[in-house]
Design a protein around this motif. Structure first.
Motif, PDB file in Angstrom:
ATOM      1  N   PRO A 114      14.603   4.697  11.745  1.00 57.95           N
ATOM      2  CA  PRO A 114      15.501   5.165  12.178  1.00 57.95           C
ATOM      3  C   PRO A 114      16.400   5.580  11.023  1.00 57.95           C
ATOM      4  O   PRO A 114      16.414   6.634  10.718  1.00 57.95           O
ATOM      5  N   ASP A 115      17.176   4.353  10.473  1.00 57.56           N
ATOM      6  CA  ASP A 115      17.674   5.439   9.261  1.00 57.56           C
ATOM      7  C   ASP A 115      17.345   4.496   7.600  1.00 57.56           C
ATOM      8  O   ASP A 115      18.197   4.288   6.539  1.00 57.56           O
ATOM      9  N   ALA A 116      16.498   5.491   7.791  1.00 55.07           N
ATOM     10  CA  ALA A 116      15.335   4.812   6.407  1.00 55.07           C
ATOM     11  C   ALA A 116      16.057   5.022   5.186  1.00 55.07           C
ATOM     12  O   ALA A 116      16.529   4.380   4.223  1.00 55.07           O
ATOM     13  N   SER A 117      17.110   7.033   5.069  1.00 52.20           N
ATOM     14  CA  SER A 117      17.514   6.805   4.366  1.00 52.20           C
ATOM     15  C   SER A 117      19.117   6.121   3.856  1.00 52.20           C
ATOM     16  O   SER A 117      19.728   7.074   2.538  1.00 52.20           O
ATOM     17  N   SER A 118      19.457   5.571   4.870  1.00 53.69           N
ATOM     18  CA  SER A 118      20.853   5.135   4.591  1.00 53.69           C
ATOM     19  C   SER A 118      20.544   3.438   4.543  1.00 53.69           C
ATOM     20  O   SER A 118      21.192   2.374   4.330  1.00 53.69           O
ATOM     21  N   ASN A 119      19.511   3.063   4.297  1.00 48.30           N
ATOM     22  CA  ASN A 119      18.755   1.931   4.900  1.00 48.30           C
ATOM     23  C   ASN A 119      18.829   0.787   2.854  1.00 48.30           C
ATOM     24  O   ASN A 119      18.219   1.782   2.081  1.00 48.30           O
ATOM     25  N   PRO A 120      19.589   0.257   2.317  1.00 44.12           N
ATOM     26  CA  PRO A 120      20.012  -0.542   0.475  1.00 44.12           C
ATOM     27  C   PRO A 120      18.069  -0.656   0.124  1.00 44.12           C
ATOM     28  O   PRO A 120      18.766  -0.878  -1.383  1.00 44.12           O
ATOM     29  N   MET A 121      18.276  -1.365   1.097  1.00 44.48           N
ATOM     30  CA  MET A 121      17.262  -1.715   0.256  1.00 44.48           C
ATOM     31  C   MET A 121      15.675  -1.145   0.123  1.00 44.48           C
ATOM     32  O   MET A 121      15.042  -1.078  -1.055  1.00 44.48           O
TER      33      MET A 121
ATOM     34  N   LYS B  26       1.028  -1.112  -0.168  1.00 43.95           N
ATOM     35  CA  LYS B  26      -0.183  -0.390  -0.204  1.00 43.95           C
ATOM     36  C   LYS B  26       0.672   1.638  -0.009  1.00 43.95           C
ATOM     37  O   LYS B  26       2.031   1.438   0.813  1.00 43.95           O
ATOM     38  N   VAL B  27      -0.011   2.195  -0.807  1.00 45.19           N
ATOM     39  CA  VAL B  27       1.111   3.635  -1.628  1.00 45.19           C
ATOM     40  C   VAL B  27       1.746   4.173   0.181  1.00 45.19           C
ATOM     41  O   VAL B  27       2.224   4.426   0.946  1.00 45.19           O
ATOM     42  N   ALA B  28      -0.459   4.360   0.880  1.00 45.60           N
ATOM     43  CA  ALA B  28       0.155   5.135   2.736  1.00 45.60           C
ATOM     44  C   ALA B  28       1.036   4.098   3.463  1.00 45.60           C
ATOM     45  O   ALA B  28       1.464   5.087   4.564  1.00 45.60           O
ATOM     46  N   GLY B  29       0.673   2.586   3.373  1.00 45.34           N
ATOM     47  CA  GLY B  29       1.102   1.795   4.729  1.00 45.34           C
ATOM     48  C   GLY B  29       3.318   2.149   3.774  1.00 45.34           C
ATOM     49  O   GLY B  29       3.690   1.617   5.654  1.00 45.34           O
ATOM     50  N   ILE B  30       3.541   1.956   2.974  1.00 45.92           N
ATOM     51  CA  ILE B  30       4.867   1.884   2.382  1.00 45.92           C
ATOM     52  C   ILE B  30       5.615   3.311   3.700  1.00 45.92           C
ATOM     53  O   ILE B  30       6.743   3.235   4.123  1.00 45.92           O
ATOM     54  N   ALA B  31       4.481   4.534   3.295  1.00 43.48           N
ATOM     55  CA  ALA B  31       5.015   6.107   3.750  1.00 43.48           C
ATOM     56  C   ALA B  31       5.154   5.790   5.519  1.00 43.48           C
ATOM     57  O   ALA B  31       6.153   6.053   5.813  1.00 43.48           O
ATOM     58  N   GLU B  32       4.628   5.319   6.384  1.00 44.22           N
ATOM     59  CA  GLU B  32       4.171   5.068   7.568  1.00 44.22           C
ATOM     60  C   GLU B  32       5.576   3.332   8.417  1.00 44.22           C
ATOM     61  O   GLU B  32       6.075   4.772   8.893  1.00 44.22           O
ATOM     62  N   ALA B  33       5.891   3.160   6.873  1.00 44.02           N
ATOM     63  CA  ALA B  33       6.595   1.733   7.193  1.00 44.02           C
ATOM     64  C   ALA B  33       7.883   3.272   7.593  1.00 44.02           C
ATOM     65  O   ALA B  33       9.158   2.451   8.350  1.00 44.02           O
ATOM     66  N   ILE B  34       8.347   2.924   6.132  1.00 45.86           N
ATOM     67  CA  ILE B  34       9.670   4.376   6.337  1.00 45.86           C
ATOM     68  C   ILE B  34       9.162   4.908   7.100  1.00 45.86           C
ATOM     69  O   ILE B  34      11.216   5.417   8.122  1.00 45.86           O
ATOM     70  N   ARG B  35       8.622   5.662   8.139  1.00 46.36           N
ATOM     71  CA  ARG B  35       8.529   7.296   8.637  1.00 46.36           C
ATOM     72  C   ARG B  35       9.164   6.093  10.193  1.00 46.36           C
ATOM     73  O   ARG B  35       9.841   7.193  10.609  1.00 46.36           O
ATOM     74  N   LEU B  36       8.746   5.324  10.196  1.00 39.60           N
ATOM     75  CA  LEU B  36       9.036   4.279  11.686  1.00 39.60           C
ATOM     76  C   LEU B  36      10.708   4.066  11.801  1.00 39.60           C
ATOM     77  O   LEU B  36      10.647   3.910  12.523  1.00 39.60           O
TER      78      LEU B  36
END
Lengths: 486, 175
Positions: free
Chosen positions: A205-212, A193-203
């Motif tokens: 801590p290191d989303a912008s450096s997560n290689p996946m 889900k588009v919104a679900g992905i946003a929620e998971a990424i927001r939670l």
């Protein structure tokens, strides 16, 4: 058993897919009707498909300001989707209007052509209204598969075969990239889900450096960037646009591109909101690259259809500027620009449809010499569309670019806006060259073969009206575009 | 045990896929691809997804590979009868035999492994029942869209694939 009833109650909401549903039904009925018509008689199918588009348009407009979610959050019919739906419907309508005489001229009066355009449009609608990566992906597939067939529709012509095959291979390849991206994002976040992905990424801590997440976001973007024909994924555009039947080229450059932008915007703006800094930086590079490559290669083209193909790359670049801006002005600017581009580009292709000869619709610049005097109406129409593509007032091209660059300036991307304007200046050269040939060269041909087909003329007139209306009075539609941003 | 199996199966998958993409004979490539799919299926089973493992075998190793063979036959890509009479040589047999034996061995070893437990997931993470509800509830629209797509993919394929004899004849008559 009670589970079944529960599911049916919860998730099914036909209101949310009503426009695409109606379009698909029309498509299927037309397929059936075409069986009972004698071979080569396509006019009734053509008009029925126009009726289908109008009915769908009315249903879409009725859904304005009445957002409907359905199918367990798989689709939502909000103003954003409706705006793009209407853009695609206009693109499909203008395309169908200019198609019938063209198909007869080229010797392919095949009824399947029209249902395929309706299905493509339905796919575009699923893309625009998808809130689940699954729906978006399937919408993209529906759109692409129909377009592969349409691009290779003149199956006796080598050029058309090449276009269909090239589009198919590269399209399937890019779809693979996109699906890989979806799988990676699903692997990290556990949802499509588009919104679900946003929620998971927001939670995280290191989303912008997560290689996946980075790999997923990039691969997903590649799929969309391929569809909108942005550099460095633009290689297919010139050959496919040149080889495909001219109305299909017109449609491809407007409708499906708008749908790809719609899904791309929804995914980046909602799902990847936390990665805004990185995504904007990536879009900055891509936008500049796309604008520059499109414009500079277009200069070297002698063939008008191919030149318009490269110019469509550069226009994708202008629209990407709105993605870089990442603000309301930029996003509503893209919506507005896609509508404007639909009118001006399809209009230009409609003129090409009329002045093409049977079997050789790739007009060279020399072939257009003196058109302005031999065929004054077509000359003036082409001039209006070219002015709009250049971005000169009072045409819609100017207001469209103005809103997009205003968004970039508001977000502080001064250099990007400057580069965009410089690129527009470069594009003056090759658009004006067509005008020079049309009005300042002695005619080589007498254009005696040009038949002023009524339906195509109507399509050109609608496009002119759209270009001038959006250029002189952009306010009301721009307001609608602003209301469409989620 | 599960870790050993994982690496063993991973190795089989990589080797089989590499061989599949480097073979000149398309039928040989298909055989290696089947090997690779079987290894993948066992990997899925090891991860606690027996349902996915079954589909991998049924859909990929079964249906899609048959489709591949059909296309090879239709395009007549298979080797000429002369080359065929010689039959594959022993060094062409050997790799596929070894890979297949490795797969059989892994399958037998799987009997002693509690699949999925090592990864901390229940043995039946998704039962067929759960799957059915998810497919026709949560993803009902996706199923419908796919069925639509199959319809007009068939229409398109039929149109593009139809031979164009009549047109050519007309042209020849005209000329």
């Amino acid at each position: 058993m009670e589970n079944l009833a529960q599911i049916a109650m919860e998730s099914v909401n036909f209101q949310a897919i009503m426009p695409s549903l109606v379009l698909c039904c029309f498509g299927m009925v037309l397929l059936l009707v075409s069986v009972f018509l004698e071979r080569g008689r396509t006019a009734p199918i053509c008009w029925l498909s126009i009726i289908g588009l109008v009915v769908t348009g009315i249903i879409s407009i009725n859904g304005w300001n009445d957002p409907q979610a359905g199918f367990a959050g798989g689709v939502v019919l909000d103003n954003f989707a409706t705006f793009f739906n209407l853009t695609c419907l206009i693109a499909a309508g203008l395309t169908i209007l200019m198609s019938d005489s063209y198909l007869h001229r080229e010797g392919y009066p095949v009824a399947e052509y029209y249902p395929l355009i309706l299905f493509t449009t339905a796919g575009a609608m699923w893309m625009a209204s998808g809130t689940d990566l699954m729906t978006i992906f399937l919408g993209l597939e529906v759109l692409s598969v129909s377009l592969y067939v349409l691009a290779g529709f003149f199956r006796g012509q080598l050029r058309s075969n090449e276009a269909g095959l090239k589009y198919f291979f590269l399209g399937a390849f890019s779809t693979g990239f996109m699906l890989y991206g979806v799988a990676l994002l699903y692997g990290v976040t556990g949802t499509t889900k588009v919104a679900g992905i946003a929620e998971a990424i927001r939670l995280m801590p290191d989303a912008s450096s997560n290689p996946m997440i980075i790999a997923g976001a990039i691969l997903l973007s590649i799929g969309f960037l391929f569809k909108i024909g942005a550099a460095p994924f633009h290689m297919w555009t010139p050959d496919v646009y040149q080889g495909a039947p001219t109305p299909i080229t017109a449609f491809m450059s407007a409708g499906p591109k708008a749908a790809a932008f719609a899904a791309f915007m929804r995914v980046t703006y909602i799902s990847l909101d936390s990665l805004q800094v990185d995504m904007s930086a990536m879009f900055w590079v891509l936008a500049v690259l796309t604008m520059t490559i499109g414009n500079f290669v277009a200069i070297a083209q002698k063939d008008v259809k191919r030149m318009l193909a490269f110019s469509s790359i550069s226009h994708a670049g202008y629209a990407l500027v709105g993605m870089v801006a990442w603000n309301e002005v930029g996003f509503s600017g893209i919506l507005f620009y896609m509508l404007v581009y639909t009118f001006m580009n399809i209009g230009a292709f409609a003129v090409l449809v009329l002045i093409g000869k049977q079997g050789e619709d790739n007009l060279t610049l020399d072939g257009m010499a003196g058109l302005g005097y031999k065929r004054p109406f077509l000359g003036v129409a082409m001039a209006i569309f070219l002015f709009s593509l250049m971005g000169l007032p009072p045409t819609a091209g100017f207001t469209g670019k103005f809103f997009i660059f205003a968004g970039a300036l508001k977000a502080g991307y001064v250099w990007l806006a400057i580069l965009g304007v410089l690129n527009s200046a470069v594009s003056l050269y090759y658009y004006l060259r067509v005008m020079v040939y049309m009005y300042f060269r002695d005619p080589v041909e007498d254009f005696s073969w040009v038949k002023m087909e009524m339906a195509t003329i109507v399509s050109i007139l609608i496009a002119i009206a759209g270009v001038l209306y959006l250029g002189v009075l952009p306010g009301p539609v721009m307001e609608l575009a602003k209301l469409s941003i989620f | 045990m599960a870790t050993v199996l994982f690496y063993l199966l991973g190795l089989v998958t990589v080797i089989a896929t590499l061989l599949a993409i480097t073979r000149r004979n398309p039928v040989h490539a298909v055989i290696y691809l089947v090997n690779s799919f079987f290894a993948l299926a066992l990997l899925f089973y090891l991860l606690g997804a027996p349902l996915v493992a079954a589909w991998e075998v049924i859909i990929y190793a079964g249906a899609i590979m048959v489709l591949f063979l059909f296309i090879i036959m239709m395009l007549e890509l298979a080797p000429t009868p002369e080359a065929d009479r010689m039959g594959p040589t022993w060094w062409q047999w050997l790799p596929v035999l070894l890979l297949a034996l490795a797969l059989v061995g892994c399958t037998l070893m799987l009997i002693g492994v509690d699949a999925g437990v090592a990864q901390g997931v229940p043995r039946w993470y998704a039962t067929p029942r759960d799957f059915g509800f998810a497919l026709f509830g949560k993803y009902a629209l996706a199923v419908e869209v796919v069925s639509f797509q199959l319809l007009f993919a068939a229409v398109g394929a039929f149109y593009v694939g139809k031979p164009e004899r009549k047109r050519r004849q007309k042209k020849e008559e005209g000329a």
